[in-house]
Scaffold this motif. Structure first.
Motif, PDB file in Angstrom:
ATOM      1  N   LYS A  72       0.825  -1.208   0.000  1.00 52.49           N
ATOM      2  CA  LYS A  72       0.000   0.000   0.000  1.00 52.49           C
ATOM      3  C   LYS A  72       0.862   1.262   0.000  1.00 52.49           C
ATOM      4  CE  LYS A  72      -3.885  -2.168   2.363  1.00 52.49           C
ATOM      5  NZ  LYS A  72      -4.555  -2.531   1.152  1.00 52.49           N
ATOM      6  N   ILE A  73       2.096   1.141   0.455  1.00 54.38           N
ATOM      7  CA  ILE A  73       2.986   2.299   0.477  1.00 54.38           C
ATOM      8  C   ILE A  73       3.815   2.351  -0.806  1.00 54.38           C
ATOM      9  CG2 ILE A  73       4.953   3.398   1.627  1.00 54.38           C
ATOM     10  CD1 ILE A  73       4.018   2.147   4.249  1.00 54.38           C
ATOM     11  N   GLU A  74       4.719   1.406  -0.958  1.00 57.80           N
ATOM     12  CA  GLU A  74       5.729   1.496  -2.014  1.00 57.80           C
ATOM     13  C   GLU A  74       5.183   1.221  -3.407  1.00 57.80           C
ATOM     14  OE1 GLU A  74       8.999  -0.887  -0.637  1.00 57.80           O
ATOM     15  OE2 GLU A  74       9.437   0.524   0.976  1.00 57.80           O
ATOM     16  N   TYR A 125      10.973  -2.348  11.498  1.00 57.11           N
ATOM     17  CA  TYR A 125      10.661  -2.709  10.120  1.00 57.11           C
ATOM     18  C   TYR A 125       9.695  -1.691   9.514  1.00 57.11           C
ATOM     19  CZ  TYR A 125       9.368  -5.775   6.249  1.00 57.11           C
ATOM     20  OH  TYR A 125       9.149  -6.300   5.012  1.00 57.11           O
ATOM     21  N   TYR A 126       8.678  -1.341  10.244  1.00 53.30           N
ATOM     22  CA  TYR A 126       7.662  -0.374   9.816  1.00 53.30           C
ATOM     23  C   TYR A 126       8.321   0.988   9.575  1.00 53.30           C
ATOM     24  CZ  TYR A 126       3.171   2.207  10.258  1.00 53.30           C
ATOM     25  OH  TYR A 126       2.086   3.017  10.071  1.00 53.30           O
ATOM     26  N   LEU A 160       8.387   3.311   6.164  1.00 48.64           N
ATOM     27  CA  LEU A 160       7.735   4.620   6.177  1.00 48.64           C
ATOM     28  C   LEU A 160       8.656   5.723   5.667  1.00 48.64           C
ATOM     29  CD1 LEU A 160       5.696   4.545   9.463  1.00 48.64           C
ATOM     30  CD2 LEU A 160       4.806   4.827   7.165  1.00 48.64           C
ATOM     31  N   LYS A 161       9.939   5.537   5.840  1.00 48.56           N
ATOM     32  CA  LYS A 161      10.888   6.546   5.370  1.00 48.56           C
ATOM     33  C   LYS A 161      10.763   6.759   3.865  1.00 48.56           C
ATOM     34  CE  LYS A 161      14.183   6.124   9.102  1.00 48.56           C
ATOM     35  NZ  LYS A 161      15.542   5.745   9.506  1.00 48.56           N
ATOM     36  N   ALA A 212       7.777   9.369  14.708  1.00 49.78           N
ATOM     37  CA  ALA A 212       6.508   9.870  15.234  1.00 49.78           C
ATOM     38  C   ALA A 212       5.335   9.064  14.680  1.00 49.78           C
ATOM     39  CB  ALA A 212       6.345  11.348  14.892  1.00 49.78           C
ATOM     40  N   PHE A 213       5.371   8.804  13.402  1.00 50.94           N
ATOM     41  CA  PHE A 213       4.318   8.050  12.716  1.00 50.94           C
ATOM     42  C   PHE A 213       4.168   6.660  13.336  1.00 50.94           C
ATOM     43  CE2 PHE A 213       2.090   6.168   9.129  1.00 50.94           C
ATOM     44  CZ  PHE A 213       1.465   7.238   8.504  1.00 50.94           C
ATOM     45  N   VAL A 214       5.313   5.967  13.526  1.00 50.80           N
ATOM     46  CA  VAL A 214       5.298   4.615  14.097  1.00 50.80           C
ATOM     47  C   VAL A 214       4.818   4.651  15.540  1.00 50.80           C
ATOM     48  CG1 VAL A 214       6.757   2.679  14.817  1.00 50.80           C
ATOM     49  CG2 VAL A 214       7.016   3.661  12.540  1.00 50.80           C
ATOM     50  N   SER A 215       5.293   5.601  16.304  1.00 44.27           N
ATOM     51  CA  SER A 215       4.897   5.699  17.706  1.00 44.27           C
ATOM     52  C   SER A 215       3.392   5.923  17.854  1.00 44.27           C
ATOM     53  CB  SER A 215       5.666   6.845  18.372  1.00 44.27           C
ATOM     54  OG  SER A 215       5.252   6.996  19.704  1.00 44.27           O
ATOM     55  N   LEU A 216       2.859   6.857  17.094  1.00 48.36           N
ATOM     56  CA  LEU A 216       1.422   7.134  17.181  1.00 48.36           C
ATOM     57  C   LEU A 216       0.577   5.994  16.611  1.00 48.36           C
ATOM     58  CD1 LEU A 216       1.448  10.922  16.297  1.00 48.36           C
ATOM     59  CD2 LEU A 216       0.869   9.898  18.501  1.00 48.36           C
TER      60      LEU A 216
END
Length: 182
Positions: A65-67, A108-109, A113-114, A146-150
């Motif tokens: 869904k991302i790459e 891994y996530y 996300l980067k 931040a994205f992974v933490s939230l």
């Protein structure tokens, strides 16, 4: 679809069900393969261990869904699709995220996300803006963390906010962070 992909997907489906039912730490290769009605060795033909299987599932279902969509969908649509995916699979990911063991899912996530965050930076900062490579890398790390933490907190707490609303909040945070150029 090749036979090996069908086999991998069958193993993954059984694994996800077992993790959801009994938790990650209680799932064994023997249980997965017994439930799959396959020889135990078949698992090792495709995966080294259950950690690699988690990575494969995430790669196949979420990272796609991302790459895979970066070239034809905007990052905002990708964020919405990603959170819808997590909401649909929240019990599985909650059990994975609550397990404190090797091969952290969060790492891994973050890595994947980067790639998305880099696309946002490319869109927001034109080459003439002159953003330094070190600043770009810092922003990728900052926003991915931040994205992974939230996301982790949202999933672990039971996705109380609907995925669409949560995606809107995350997109707002990105946009606010990039509002003013220095």
């Amino acid at each position: 679809m090749t036979g090996s992909l069908i086999t991998k997907k069958k193993i993954a489906k059984v694994f996800k069900k077992l993790v959801t039912d009994i938790g990650f730490e209680k799932v064994t290769i023997a249980k997965i393969m017994q439930e799959s009605h396959m020889r135990r060795q078949t698992f090792y033909d495709y995966f080294q261990d259950k950690y690699e299987l988690v990575d494969w599932i995430f790669q196949q279902e979420a990272i796609e869904k991302i790459e895979d969509n970066l070239t034809y969908e905007g990052w905002q649509v990708i964020v919405e699709n990603l959170f819808a995916y997590f909401e649909e699979n929240q019990i599985f990911y909650r059990k994975i995220l609550l397990f404190d063991g090797q091969n952290s899912f969060q790492e891994y996530y973050t890595r994947h996300l980067k790639v998305l965050i880099n696309q946002v930076l490319v869109v927001k900062y034109e080459p003439e803006d002159g953003i330094k490579e070190s600043d770009r890398l810092f922003l990728e790390n900052f926003y991915a963390s931040a994205f992974v933490s939230l996301t982790t907190k949202w999933i672990v707490e039971g996705c109380k906010t609907e995925s669409r609303c949560f995606a809107e909040q995350m997109k707002l945070a990105f946009l606010m962070g990039f509002k003013e150029k220095q």
